[in-house]
Motif scaffolding. Structure first.
Motif, PDB file in Angstrom:
ATOM      1  N   GLU A 106       0.811  -1.219   0.000  1.00 31.27           N
ATOM      2  CA  GLU A 106       0.000   0.000   0.000  1.00 31.27           C
ATOM      3  C   GLU A 106       0.850   1.277   0.000  1.00 31.27           C
ATOM      4  N   LEU A 107       1.788   1.376   0.971  1.00 33.47           N
ATOM      5  CA  LEU A 107       2.494   2.646   1.172  1.00 33.47           C
ATOM      6  C   LEU A 107       3.995   2.460   1.064  1.00 33.47           C
ATOM      7  N   LEU A 108       4.684   3.527   0.648  1.00 32.76           N
ATOM      8  CA  LEU A 108       6.150   3.503   0.606  1.00 32.76           C
ATOM      9  C   LEU A 108       6.677   4.715   1.371  1.00 32.76           C
ATOM     10  N   ASP A 109       7.603   4.433   2.319  1.00 34.51           N
ATOM     11  CA  ASP A 109       8.253   5.508   3.084  1.00 34.51           C
ATOM     12  C   ASP A 109       9.746   5.246   3.109  1.00 34.51           C
ATOM     13  N   ARG A 110      10.478   6.269   3.500  1.00 34.73           N
ATOM     14  CA  ARG A 110      11.931   6.130   3.663  1.00 34.73           C
ATOM     15  C   ARG A 110      12.245   6.340   5.136  1.00 34.73           C
ATOM     16  N   GLU A 111      12.916   5.362   5.779  1.00 36.33           N
ATOM     17  CA  GLU A 111      13.332   5.513   7.183  1.00 36.33           C
ATOM     18  C   GLU A 111      14.795   5.132   7.272  1.00 36.33           C
ATOM     19  N   ASP A 112      15.605   5.991   7.886  1.00 36.47           N
ATOM     20  CA  ASP A 112      17.054   5.793   7.910  1.00 36.47           C
ATOM     21  C   ASP A 112      17.503   5.581   6.462  1.00 36.47           C
ATOM     22  N   ASP A 113      18.209   4.490   6.221  1.00 37.59           N
ATOM     23  CA  ASP A 113      18.672   4.271   4.846  1.00 37.59           C
ATOM     24  C   ASP A 113      17.908   3.124   4.180  1.00 37.59           C
ATOM     25  N   ARG A 114      16.708   2.840   4.655  1.00 34.15           N
ATOM     26  CA  ARG A 114      15.916   1.726   4.108  1.00 34.15           C
ATOM     27  C   ARG A 114      14.566   2.236   3.597  1.00 34.15           C
ATOM     28  N   TRP A 115      14.019   1.492   2.643  1.00 34.19           N
ATOM     29  CA  TRP A 115      12.628   1.703   2.272  1.00 34.19           C
ATOM     30  C   TRP A 115      11.745   0.954   3.262  1.00 34.19           C
ATOM     31  N   VAL A 116      10.594   1.495   3.559  1.00 27.83           N
ATOM     32  CA  VAL A 116       9.614   0.794   4.395  1.00 27.83           C
ATOM     33  C   VAL A 116       8.309   0.697   3.604  1.00 27.83           C
ATOM     34  N   ILE A 117       7.894  -0.534   3.363  1.00 27.25           N
ATOM     35  CA  ILE A 117       6.632  -0.784   2.646  1.00 27.25           C
ATOM     36  C   ILE A 117       5.596  -1.190   3.674  1.00 27.25           C
ATOM     37  N   THR A 118       4.460  -0.568   3.615  1.00 30.71           N
ATOM     38  CA  THR A 118       3.348  -0.999   4.463  1.00 30.71           C
ATOM     39  C   THR A 118       2.368  -1.777   3.587  1.00 30.71           C
ATOM     40  N   THR A 119       2.115  -3.022   3.984  1.00 29.42           N
ATOM     41  CA  THR A 119       1.128  -3.822   3.270  1.00 29.42           C
ATOM     42  C   THR A 119      -0.176  -3.793   4.060  1.00 29.42           C
ATOM     43  N   SER A 120      -1.162  -4.522   3.572  1.00 25.74           N
ATOM     44  CA  SER A 120      -2.417  -4.607   4.309  1.00 25.74           C
ATOM     45  C   SER A 120      -2.229  -5.310   5.651  1.00 25.74           C
ATOM     46  N   GLU A 121      -1.070  -5.993   5.889  1.00 24.94           N
ATOM     47  CA  GLU A 121      -0.874  -6.779   7.114  1.00 24.94           C
ATOM     48  C   GLU A 121       0.288  -6.331   7.982  1.00 24.94           C
ATOM     49  N   ARG A 122       1.342  -5.690   7.420  1.00 32.33           N
ATOM     50  CA  ARG A 122       2.582  -5.472   8.187  1.00 32.33           C
ATOM     51  C   ARG A 122       3.423  -4.389   7.536  1.00 32.33           C
ATOM     52  N   ARG A 123       4.577  -4.097   8.204  1.00 34.47           N
ATOM     53  CA  ARG A 123       5.601  -3.223   7.622  1.00 34.47           C
ATOM     54  C   ARG A 123       6.809  -4.069   7.238  1.00 34.47           C
ATOM     55  N   ILE A 124       7.426  -3.707   6.128  1.00 29.70           N
ATOM     56  CA  ILE A 124       8.620  -4.430   5.658  1.00 29.70           C
ATOM     57  C   ILE A 124       9.725  -3.403   5.449  1.00 29.70           C
ATOM     58  N   ARG A 125      10.860  -3.608   6.173  1.00 31.86           N
ATOM     59  CA  ARG A 125      12.053  -2.777   5.934  1.00 31.86           C
ATOM     60  C   ARG A 125      12.890  -3.481   4.877  1.00 31.86           C
ATOM     61  N   THR A 126      13.268  -2.750   3.843  1.00 33.68           N
ATOM     62  CA  THR A 126      13.896  -3.417   2.711  1.00 33.68           C
ATOM     63  C   THR A 126      14.943  -2.505   2.081  1.00 33.68           C
ATOM     64  N   THR A 127      16.073  -3.106   1.678  1.00 30.05           N
ATOM     65  CA  THR A 127      17.137  -2.313   1.059  1.00 30.05           C
ATOM     66  C   THR A 127      16.724  -1.892  -0.353  1.00 30.05           C
ATOM     67  N   SER A 128      16.129  -2.829  -1.076  1.00 28.16           N
ATOM     68  CA  SER A 128      15.693  -2.500  -2.439  1.00 28.16           C
ATOM     69  C   SER A 128      14.330  -3.129  -2.707  1.00 28.16           C
ATOM     70  N   ILE A 129      13.756  -2.729  -3.819  1.00 29.79           N
ATOM     71  CA  ILE A 129      12.410  -3.182  -4.190  1.00 29.79           C
ATOM     72  C   ILE A 129      12.426  -3.523  -5.674  1.00 29.79           C
ATOM     73  N   VAL A 130      11.782  -4.638  -6.023  1.00 28.55           N
ATOM     74  CA  VAL A 130      11.542  -4.917  -7.444  1.00 28.55           C
ATOM     75  C   VAL A 130      10.028  -5.014  -7.625  1.00 28.55           C
ATOM     76  N   VAL A 131       9.472  -4.056  -8.347  1.00 26.05           N
ATOM     77  CA  VAL A 131       8.024  -4.030  -8.560  1.00 26.05           C
ATOM     78  C   VAL A 131       7.707  -4.913  -9.768  1.00 26.05           C
ATOM     79  N   CYS A 132       6.966  -5.986  -9.530  1.00 25.35           N
ATOM     80  CA  CYS A 132       6.555  -6.913 -10.610  1.00 25.35           C
ATOM     81  C   CYS A 132       5.028  -6.988 -10.594  1.00 25.35           C
ATOM     82  N   ALA A 133       4.388  -5.826 -10.581  1.00 26.32           N
ATOM     83  CA  ALA A 133       2.949  -5.766 -10.320  1.00 26.32           C
ATOM     84  C   ALA A 133       2.088  -5.940 -11.567  1.00 26.32           C
TER      85      ALA A 133
END
Ligand SMILES: Cc1cc2nc3c(=O)[nH]c(=O)nc-3n(C[C@H](O)[C@H](O)[C@H](O)COP(=O)(O)OP(=O)(O)OC[C@H]3O[C@@H](n4cnc5c(N)ncnc54)[C@H](O)[C@@H]3O)c2cc1C
Length: 347
Positions: A106-133
């Protein structure tokens, strides 16, 4: 060119302050997302694979699991279902991945040096993202008369036709999916009735020839006007023109397949700040989007000369993952080395 040695022990998906923490998040588990998940594992990265639907396969599983695909390298012909099974088996050999089915990014934010994705269930801290939507998350077109029985004998997707052996089935719709499901179910069900509100079907000519030669009962210019049952659907009322005006028939059934098509759109991803090209995310030769560390592959990515095909998406997935690896390890080589040098391909 030198290649980066593959790490002996890949970093597993882990927790960070209650968030899932991974090297790469893959959004979408269609064929391209599945292949990206394999490639991330091969490259020694931990991945969260976020898929809005309950099962992997994207357009293939949703729209044409029973059709043969002829233009995937190495397969002269492969059914959509088998292709997805093989991709899933290939991707699942890496136990460091987190498979998050039924969750929408659902959402994309930047925290420290990581991306943070918020899904319908949780938050994911991630170095990189590959969108295959792909073409986005699917929303089935509803069948209002049967809404009350959704999940109780009324479905948008059939799954494995063998599960419906011996049932009386009503399929509603006039496109390829409706015709394909009717044909697939005709082999196993006790009866199949195909209800379509027009006389003309929007399906391949060969499929229509098979349909006319099959045991499927066709009701055209017909609409499902009501559904009845207790816990589960037990019958539908179908209204169609008769010699003396509209006629209503009650058809007993255990399963109603509402195959009226899907709408799809990028939804929340469209407002994440990536440059767009119409409905596609603009990518460069690294499969990179306009956001640092965010890549895109498959139908969702757009560049001049792009053909939206599975074979093309596979190459983009490998490019995206290898460059996501470089994003985290700038001194490493973009080439992962040869999988044939690894025992079993996986480490
Ligand atoms: C009837 C039909 C026949 C086809 N035949 C062929 C063929 O013969 N050969 C060929 O090469 N191609 C064919 N294609 C095209 C092929 O299916 C696509 O190119 C392929 O599916 C693209 O794969 P993908 O993984 O990029 O996207 P998709 O298959 O669209 O998968 C994307 C996934 O991302 C998920 N998603 C989207 N947004 C989010 C979000 N915010 N959060 C979580 N998940 C999300 C979706 O739910 C979906 O599962 C056909 C297509 C159709 C419709």
């Amino acid at each position: 060119m030198t290649t980066t040695p593959l790490p002996a022990a890949p970093a597993a998906a882990r927790e960070h302050d209650g968030d899932l923490a991974v090297d790469v998040t893959i959004i979408g588990a269609g064929p391209v997302g599945l292949y990206a998940a394999y490639y991330a594992g091969f490259r020694g990265m931990s991945a969260a694979v976020v898929e809005a639907l309950d099962a992997p396969g994207g357009q293939i599983s949703t729209l044409y699991p029973e059709k043969n695909v002829y233009d995937v390298a190495g397969f002269p012909a492969v059914s959509g279902r088998e292709l997805v099974e093989r991709l899933t088996t290939q991707a699942r050999q890496f136990d460091q991945h987190a498979w998050l089915m039924g969750e929408r990014a659902e959402l994309l934010d930047r925290e420290d040096d990581r991306w943070v994705i918020t899904t319908s269930e949780r938050r994911i801290r991630t170095t990189s993202i590959v969108v295959c939507a792909g073409i986005g998350s699917f929303v089935p077109r509803p069948l209002p008369a049967c809404k009350a029985f959704l999940g109780r004998g009324v479905t948008y997707q059939v799954g494995d036709p063998a599960q419906h052996a011996g049932k009386d089935v009503v399929v509603v719709g006039g496109g390829d999916s409706a015709v394909d499901w009717a044909l697939a179910l005709a082999d196993v069900a006790r009866s199949v009735t195909l209800v379509h509100r027009r006389t003309h079907f929007r399906a391949h000519g060969h499929s229509l020839d098979l349909l006319r030669a099959s045991s499927v009962r066709l009701l055209t210019e017909a609409e499902v006007s009501a559904a009845h049952g207790e816990d589960r659907v037990q019958s539908v009322e179908v209204t169609y023109p008769g010699a003396d005006g509209p006629q209503t028939e009650t058809i007993p059934c255990d399963l109603v397949v509402a195959a009226l098509g899907f709408t799809a759109n990028l939804g929340p991803l469209a407002s994440w700040g990536m440059d767009l090209d119409g409905r596609a995310i603009r990518t460069d030769r690294f499969s990179a989007t306009s956001l640092p560390g965010v890549f895109a592959a498959g139908d969702v990515s757009g560049f001049d000369g792009k053909a939206s095909l599975i074979a093309v998406g596979f190459g983009e997935a490998a490019t995206a993952i290898n460059n996501a690896f470089i994003h985290a390890h700038p001194d490493a080589s973009v080439s992962p080395g040869h999988s044939s040098d690894q025992a079993g391909g996986a480490r």
